[in-house]
Scaffold this motif. Structure first.
Motif, PDB file in Angstrom:
ATOM      1  N   THR A 127       0.828  -1.213   0.000  1.00  0.00           N
ATOM      2  CA  THR A 127       0.000   0.000   0.000  1.00  0.00           C
ATOM      3  C   THR A 127       0.861   1.261   0.000  1.00  0.00           C
ATOM      4  N   LYS A 128       1.998   1.211   0.686  1.00  0.00           N
ATOM      5  CA  LYS A 128       2.801   2.428   0.836  1.00  0.00           C
ATOM      6  C   LYS A 128       3.720   2.695  -0.352  1.00  0.00           C
ATOM      7  N   TYR A 129       4.235   1.639  -0.951  1.00  0.00           N
ATOM      8  CA  TYR A 129       5.254   1.839  -2.000  1.00  0.00           C
ATOM      9  C   TYR A 129       4.942   1.166  -3.342  1.00  0.00           C
ATOM     10  N   PHE A 130       4.665  -0.153  -3.328  1.00  0.00           N
ATOM     11  CA  PHE A 130       4.521  -0.847  -4.615  1.00  0.00           C
ATOM     12  C   PHE A 130       3.414  -0.204  -5.459  1.00  0.00           C
ATOM     13  N   SER A 131       2.276   0.098  -4.809  1.00  0.00           N
ATOM     14  CA  SER A 131       1.150   0.674  -5.567  1.00  0.00           C
ATOM     15  C   SER A 131       1.487   2.090  -6.050  1.00  0.00           C
ATOM     16  N   VAL A 132       2.334   2.791  -5.325  1.00  0.00           N
ATOM     17  CA  VAL A 132       2.730   4.148  -5.740  1.00  0.00           C
ATOM     18  C   VAL A 132       3.551   4.068  -7.029  1.00  0.00           C
ATOM     19  N   TYR A 133       4.546   3.179  -7.033  1.00  0.00           N
ATOM     20  CA  TYR A 133       5.376   3.059  -8.250  1.00  0.00           C
ATOM     21  C   TYR A 133       4.566   2.461  -9.406  1.00  0.00           C
ATOM     22  N   GLU A 134       3.633   1.572  -9.073  1.00  0.00           N
ATOM     23  CA  GLU A 134       2.729   1.023 -10.093  1.00  0.00           C
ATOM     24  C   GLU A 134       1.953   2.169 -10.772  1.00  0.00           C
ATOM     25  N   ASN A 135       1.432   3.094  -9.968  1.00  0.00           N
ATOM     26  CA  ASN A 135       0.642   4.193 -10.517  1.00  0.00           C
ATOM     27  C   ASN A 135       1.502   5.190 -11.298  1.00  0.00           C
ATOM     28  N   ILE A 136       2.710   5.428 -10.816  1.00  0.00           N
ATOM     29  CA  ILE A 136       3.602   6.345 -11.547  1.00  0.00           C
ATOM     30  C   ILE A 136       3.869   5.774 -12.948  1.00  0.00           C
ATOM     31  N   LEU A 137       4.145   4.475 -12.999  1.00  0.00           N
ATOM     32  CA  LEU A 137       4.435   3.853 -14.303  1.00  0.00           C
ATOM     33  C   LEU A 137       3.197   3.843 -15.202  1.00  0.00           C
ATOM     34  N   GLN A 138       2.037   3.721 -14.580  1.00  0.00           N
ATOM     35  CA  GLN A 138       0.773   3.801 -15.345  1.00  0.00           C
ATOM     36  C   GLN A 138       0.663   5.182 -15.997  1.00  0.00           C
ATOM     37  N   THR A 139       1.030   6.222 -15.243  1.00  0.00           N
ATOM     38  CA  THR A 139       0.918   7.596 -15.732  1.00  0.00           C
ATOM     39  C   THR A 139       1.960   7.898 -16.807  1.00  0.00           C
ATOM     40  N   THR A 140       3.227   7.540 -16.544  1.00  0.00           N
ATOM     41  CA  THR A 140       4.263   7.865 -17.546  1.00  0.00           C
ATOM     42  C   THR A 140       4.067   7.012 -18.798  1.00  0.00           C
ATOM     43  N   ASN A 141       3.657   5.772 -18.596  1.00  0.00           N
ATOM     44  CA  ASN A 141       3.309   4.879 -19.701  1.00  0.00           C
ATOM     45  C   ASN A 141       4.422   4.705 -20.747  1.00  0.00           C
ATOM     46  N   ASN A 142       5.670   4.857 -20.311  1.00  0.00           N
ATOM     47  CA  ASN A 142       6.777   4.662 -21.260  1.00  0.00           C
ATOM     48  C   ASN A 142       7.886   3.784 -20.665  1.00  0.00           C
ATOM     49  N   GLY A 143       7.560   3.100 -19.572  1.00  0.00           N
ATOM     50  CA  GLY A 143       8.546   2.181 -18.982  1.00  0.00           C
ATOM     51  C   GLY A 143       9.574   2.874 -18.096  1.00  0.00           C
ATOM     52  N   HIS A 144       9.395   4.170 -17.842  1.00  0.00           N
ATOM     53  CA  HIS A 144      10.325   4.895 -16.972  1.00  0.00           C
ATOM     54  C   HIS A 144       9.556   5.651 -15.895  1.00  0.00           C
ATOM     55  N   LEU A 145      10.197   5.831 -14.749  1.00  0.00           N
ATOM     56  CA  LEU A 145       9.546   6.586 -13.669  1.00  0.00           C
ATOM     57  C   LEU A 145       9.559   8.079 -13.963  1.00  0.00           C
ATOM     58  N   VAL A 146      10.638   8.540 -14.617  1.00  0.00           N
ATOM     59  CA  VAL A 146      10.798   9.985 -14.885  1.00  0.00           C
ATOM     60  C   VAL A 146      11.294  10.183 -16.315  1.00  0.00           C
ATOM     61  N   GLY A 147      10.688  11.160 -17.016  1.00  0.00           N
ATOM     62  CA  GLY A 147      11.170  11.474 -18.368  1.00  0.00           C
ATOM     63  C   GLY A 147      10.990  10.308 -19.306  1.00  0.00           C
ATOM     64  N   ASN A 148      11.824  10.286 -20.349  1.00  0.00           N
ATOM     65  CA  ASN A 148      11.657   9.187 -21.308  1.00  0.00           C
ATOM     66  C   ASN A 148      12.924   8.376 -21.525  1.00  0.00           C
ATOM     67  N   LYS A 149      13.797   8.412 -20.505  1.00  0.00           N
ATOM     68  CA  LYS A 149      14.940   7.489 -20.557  1.00  0.00           C
ATOM     69  C   LYS A 149      15.294   7.016 -19.150  1.00  0.00           C
ATOM     70  N   GLN A 150      16.157   6.026 -19.084  1.00  0.00           N
ATOM     71  CA  GLN A 150      16.505   5.440 -17.780  1.00  0.00           C
ATOM     72  C   GLN A 150      17.162   6.494 -16.879  1.00  0.00           C
ATOM     73  N   THR A 151      16.695   6.551 -15.636  1.00  0.00           N
ATOM     74  CA  THR A 151      17.319   7.413 -14.626  1.00  0.00           C
ATOM     75  C   THR A 151      17.723   6.544 -13.432  1.00  0.00           C
ATOM     76  N   MET A 152      18.359   7.198 -12.465  1.00  0.00           N
ATOM     77  CA  MET A 152      18.748   6.492 -11.236  1.00  0.00           C
ATOM     78  C   MET A 152      17.529   5.835 -10.573  1.00  0.00           C
ATOM     79  N   ALA A 153      16.377   6.499 -10.625  1.00  0.00           N
ATOM     80  CA  ALA A 153      15.173   5.937  -9.983  1.00  0.00           C
ATOM     81  C   ALA A 153      14.807   4.592 -10.619  1.00  0.00           C
ATOM     82  N   ASP A 154      14.912   4.490 -11.931  1.00  0.00           N
ATOM     83  CA  ASP A 154      14.632   3.204 -12.595  1.00  0.00           C
ATOM     84  C   ASP A 154      15.634   2.138 -12.152  1.00  0.00           C
ATOM     85  N   VAL A 155      16.913   2.507 -12.137  1.00  0.00           N
ATOM     86  CA  VAL A 155      17.966   1.536 -11.786  1.00  0.00           C
ATOM     87  C   VAL A 155      17.721   0.982 -10.386  1.00  0.00           C
TER      88      VAL A 155
END
Ligand SMILES: N[C@@H](CCC(=O)N[C@@H](CS)C(=O)NCC(=O)O)C(=O)O
Length: 219
Positions: A127-155
């Motif tokens: 509830t605290k974390y997995f669903s948050v990252y799940e929703n962020i990825l749903q919103t970005t919809n490009n396989g990355h948490l931020v922007g459109n390329k791999q960042t430290m957050a993805d790694v």
């Protein structure tokens, strides 16, 4: 400039994310393993570790301690912090969340009743974390948490779930975007390479490792 050197024990702990970031940056490095309490105390007495703690990364003529500082240094060096102030804030914020999310995963091997500990941790993590990252990825919809390329957050998200999937292979069953994310990150050539045997990655902690760490840091 000499080769980078990472000081830690020969196991995952706080250092595994640093190893992943070094790999993401394409930086070849050596490791200086602490193996006994006496060895650790000798290094501390030599003044090697600013706050008498590891990890320490020797790199570019610097001795950097504090896991977050090391990670951000590597993130900047490797161009993995985002493209503008907004992206940098998001990468930083998501990274801090991933660090918090990873704590029960690190504690797991040290718990006498692992099944009970996991039962208690899993729901809160979801509830605290997995669903948050799940929703962020749903919103970005490009396989990355931020922007459109791999960042430290993805790694670091990838690293954390590699660890959690070892604890519970079904941990991502309710999270289709996280499953897709793990699959797509695995296709990235350096990730694929780093997952092969023989790299600086460390195995999931076993009883021997837990006993060694307990002796070094907690006795
Ligand atoms: N805030 C530090 C904490 C580092 C830390 O607690 N390291 C442990 C090993 S995992 C340690 O060196 N403990 C010995 C001590 O604190 O005396 C970081 O994030 O790097």
């Amino acid at each position: 400039m000499g080769k980078a050197v990472l000081h830690y024990t020969n196991g995952r702990g706080r250092a595994e994310k640093i190893r992943w970031m070094l790999a993401a940056c394409g930086i070849d490095f050596d490791e200086s393993f602490i193996s006994t309490k006496a060895d650790f105390q000798r290094r501390v007495a030599e003044g090697l570790y600013l706050f008498k703690q590891v990890p320490l990364l020797e790199i570019d003529g610097l001795r950097i301690v504090q896991t977050g500082s090391i990670l951000r240094y590597l993130g900047h060096k490797g161009g993995l912090m985002g493209e503008n102030d907004t992206e940098r804030a998001l990468v930083d914020m998501y990274t801090e969340g991933i660090q918090d999310m990873s704590i029960p995963g690190l504690a797991y091997a040290f718990k006498p009743d692992k099944a009970q500990f996991w039962l208690e941790s899993k729901e809160t993590l979801g509830t605290k974390y997995f669903s948050v990252y799940e929703n962020i990825l749903q919103t970005t919809n490009n396989g990355h948490l931020v922007g459109n390329k791999q960042t430290m957050a993805d790694v670091l998200l990838f690293e954390s779930f590699v660890h959690y999937l070892h604890i519970d292979k079904d941990v991502l069953n309710d999270y289709p975007n996280l499953q897709k994310f793990m699959a797509s990150q695995k296709e990235i050539p350096w990730v694929q390479k780093f997952l092969q045997p023989g790299t600086n990655r460390k195995p999931f902690p076993d009883e021997k490792y837990v006993a060694m760490v307990t002796e070094i840091f907690f006795s």
